[in-house]
Design an enzyme around this catalytic site. Structure first.
Site, PDB file in Angstrom:
ATOM      1  N   ALA A  67      -2.009 -40.081  31.909  1.00 38.92           N
ATOM      2  CA  ALA A  67      -0.983 -40.390  31.751  1.00 38.92           C
ATOM      3  C   ALA A  67      -0.649 -41.848  31.754  1.00 38.92           C
ATOM      4  CB  ALA A  67       0.586 -39.056  31.928  1.00 38.92           C
ATOM      5  N   SER A  68      -1.216 -42.181  32.960  1.00 38.69           N
ATOM      6  CA  SER A  68      -1.038 -43.674  33.655  1.00 38.69           C
ATOM      7  C   SER A  68      -1.738 -44.692  33.667  1.00 38.69           C
ATOM      8  CB  SER A  68      -0.233 -43.172  34.640  1.00 38.69           C
ATOM      9  OG  SER A  68      -1.743 -43.079  35.923  1.00 38.69           O
ATOM     10  N   GLY A 126      -6.480 -45.189  32.159  1.00 38.55           N
ATOM     11  CA  GLY A 126      -7.656 -44.383  31.593  1.00 38.55           C
ATOM     12  C   GLY A 126      -9.037 -45.582  32.040  1.00 38.55           C
ATOM     13  N   ARG A 127     -10.306 -44.496  31.618  1.00 35.47           N
ATOM     14  CA  ARG A 127     -11.011 -44.566  32.299  1.00 35.47           C
ATOM     15  C   ARG A 127     -12.347 -44.762  31.261  1.00 35.47           C
ATOM     16  NH1 ARG A 127      -8.836 -41.756  35.013  1.00 35.47           N
ATOM     17  NH2 ARG A 127      -7.031 -42.934  35.376  1.00 35.47           N
ATOM     18  N   HIS A 131      -9.126 -30.327  27.937  1.00 34.80           N
ATOM     19  CA  HIS A 131      -7.925 -30.876  28.841  1.00 34.80           C
ATOM     20  C   HIS A 131      -8.512 -31.149  29.731  1.00 34.80           C
ATOM     21  CE1 HIS A 131      -4.367 -28.585  31.666  1.00 34.80           C
ATOM     22  NE2 HIS A 131      -4.165 -29.967  31.491  1.00 34.80           N
ATOM     23  N   ASP A 132      -8.036 -32.882  30.971  1.00 35.94           N
ATOM     24  CA  ASP A 132      -8.898 -33.347  31.961  1.00 35.94           C
ATOM     25  C   ASP A 132      -9.024 -32.079  32.678  1.00 35.94           C
ATOM     26  OD1 ASP A 132      -5.672 -33.006  32.286  1.00 35.94           O
ATOM     27  OD2 ASP A 132      -5.748 -35.622  32.247  1.00 35.94           O
ATOM     28  N   THR A 133      -7.849 -30.929  33.622  1.00 35.90           N
ATOM     29  CA  THR A 133      -8.330 -30.472  34.722  1.00 35.90           C
ATOM     30  C   THR A 133      -9.271 -29.422  34.554  1.00 35.90           C
ATOM     31  OG1 THR A 133      -5.691 -30.699  34.883  1.00 35.90           O
ATOM     32  CG2 THR A 133      -6.696 -28.078  35.772  1.00 35.90           C
ATOM     33  N   GLY A 146      -7.795 -38.620  41.738  1.00 41.42           N
ATOM     34  CA  GLY A 146      -8.009 -39.960  42.175  1.00 41.42           C
ATOM     35  C   GLY A 146      -6.601 -39.359  43.816  1.00 41.42           C
TER      36      GLY A 146
END
Length: 433
Positions: free
Chosen positions: A12-13, A15-16, A237-239, A403
């Site tokens: 949400a803040s 990307g990589r 989903h990232d989680t 992170g």
């Protein structure tokens, strides 16, 4: 020659793009591209800039070509619940409204005549959140029904970018599970629920399991970035992807996927969609191999990110964390209070909460950070106790990944409050997963 595999991890803040390869039996990671992300106000709504994000996705792919490290395949993940509507020509309909927008204000009352929260939880296993996809769609139906009438497909955010990359519109299981519209037992869309909500059934495409090949890059995309490769539907989903990177999830271990949000829970083979779990705010999100992530959403480092943006004066998160560890203020806030979801000023929201609860009001950046870090650790402790009570198990270790695992002071506080061992890392858990 080594085979490279590319993870496009969009939070949400930020990307990589991270390339992974195997050397001497070990996974090696290399971050090759990073970009900023965030919602923007468009016509009074908080929205994602989909054109910008797709441009950044392609920019990272071009970087692979420039380095001569061409990936065999790529997998892409994002945050949950948000979606894009597309028409029969594949064009986006309306704005990609974000989960922090206020269009779902009062949505619980609008949904109540359709289905009770108890029945909704028993059918989907997903805890109520105002921003859940079901609530966003019901709000959209009330505010702009013509958009749903024009839609050919509803694509969750990572599915939309996979569509732009390949031209193939498909829905991946783990990301779809976040929206409170899947049958918790079958993993398919609850079409009866969709009809009860008055939503067009045809926009919900068949669910695909993570690991499914979505296709190759579209010819025009391949030409632009300089190569072709497979696009795989990973745990979108990232989680879901992050949990795959936890070193071990034996019965006595919990995880916290720590970032903008903190997702804390355990993994199981069966959902726990009982009323006790609902009342405690736990959700059953889909995982790889049809596992369930029994977890609670906690506001997370969004609070620190927002305070830093307001009064951070260029300080790094490491500096803020270190300075917070030296403070003695003992005030605490409820991190899950809705006042912290999307305030105009996070600094004011934290101070107001402390003032209303007759606690010392934090004045400086380090005092604010100290309050937030201690409040998060206390919330982790309480969540651990809830999981133990609801599952009948005890947990003596917490793996903090993502992170947020770099926040040493928060890790120390978590161990102190929860009275258990805390293992930090890996930081790039989502990319690894």
């Amino acid at each position: 020659m080594a085979n490279y595999y590319l993870a496009v991890d969009i939070g949400a803040s930020s990307g990589r793009h991270i390339l992974g390869t195997i050397e001497n039996g070990k996974m090696q990671l290399e971050e090759i591209y990073r970009f900023e992300n965030g919602m923007k106000e468009i016509n009074g709504q908080l929205c994602w800039d989909t054109e910008y994000l797709f441009g950044e996705i392609k920019a990272g792919l071009k970087k692979c070509g420039e380095l001569g490290k061409i990936p065999v395949s790529l997998g892409l993940d994002t945050w949950g619940v948000d979606f894009v509507l597309v028409d029969a020509q594949g064009e986006k309909i309306g704005n990609a409204v974000g989960y922090r927008d206020h269009r779902t204000d009062g949505i619980r009352e609008k949904l109540a005549p359709i289905i009770s929260q108890e029945k909704l939880y028993q059918r989907t296993g997903i805890a109520y959140q105002p921003y859940n996809t079901i609530n966003q769609l019901v709000a959209l139906k009330a505010d702009a029904p013509e958009q749903l009438e024009r839609a050919s497909a509803m694509l969750m955010t990572p599915d939309y970018y996979n569509f732009l990359l390949t031209g193939n519109a498909r829905q991946e299981y783990t990301i779809a599970s976040t929206g409170q519209l899947l049958d918790v037992h079958t993993g398919s869309w609850d079409l009866d629920l969709i009809r009860e909500c008055g939503l067009p059934e045809h926009i919900f495409l068949p669910i695909q399991m993570p690991g499914t090949l979505n296709g190759r890059l579209k010819p025009e995309v391949a030409k632009e970035v300089g190569f072709d490769c497979d696009v795989v539907m990973v745990g979108a989903h990232d989680t879901a992807s992050a949990v795959m990177a936890v070193p071990s999830l034996e019965d006595k271990a919990l995880y916290i996927s720590s970032g903008t949000w903190s997702l804390m829970g355990s993994e199981s083979s069966d959902p726990a969609n009982d009323i006790e779990s609902m009342n405690a705010g736990f959700t059953n999100e889909g995982g790889y191999g049809k596992k369930y992530r029994y977890l609670k959403n906690i506001m997370g480092l969004w609070m620190i990110q927002s305070v830093r943006a307001e009064i951070g004066e260029g300080k790094s998160y490491g500096e803020i964390c270190e300075e917070a560890s030296k403070e003695t203020i003992t005030s605490l806030v409820d991190c899950n209070d809705e006042s912290f979801l999307s305030p105009k000023s996070m600094v004011a929201a934290v101070r107001d909460y402390c003032r209303k609860t007759n606690q010392q009001v934090p004045e400086t950046l380090s005092e604010l950070a100290c309050v937030i870090y201690n409040s998060l650790a206390k919330c982790y402790k309480e969540t651990k106790e809830q999981i133990e009570s609801l599952t009948g198990k005890t947990f003596d270790r917490i793996y903090i990944i993502g992170g947020g695992s770099n926040a040493e002071y928060l890790n120390e506080l978590t161990a102190k409050y929860a009275k258990c061992e805390v293992s930090a890392g890996p930081t790039e858990a989502t990319a690894i997963g």
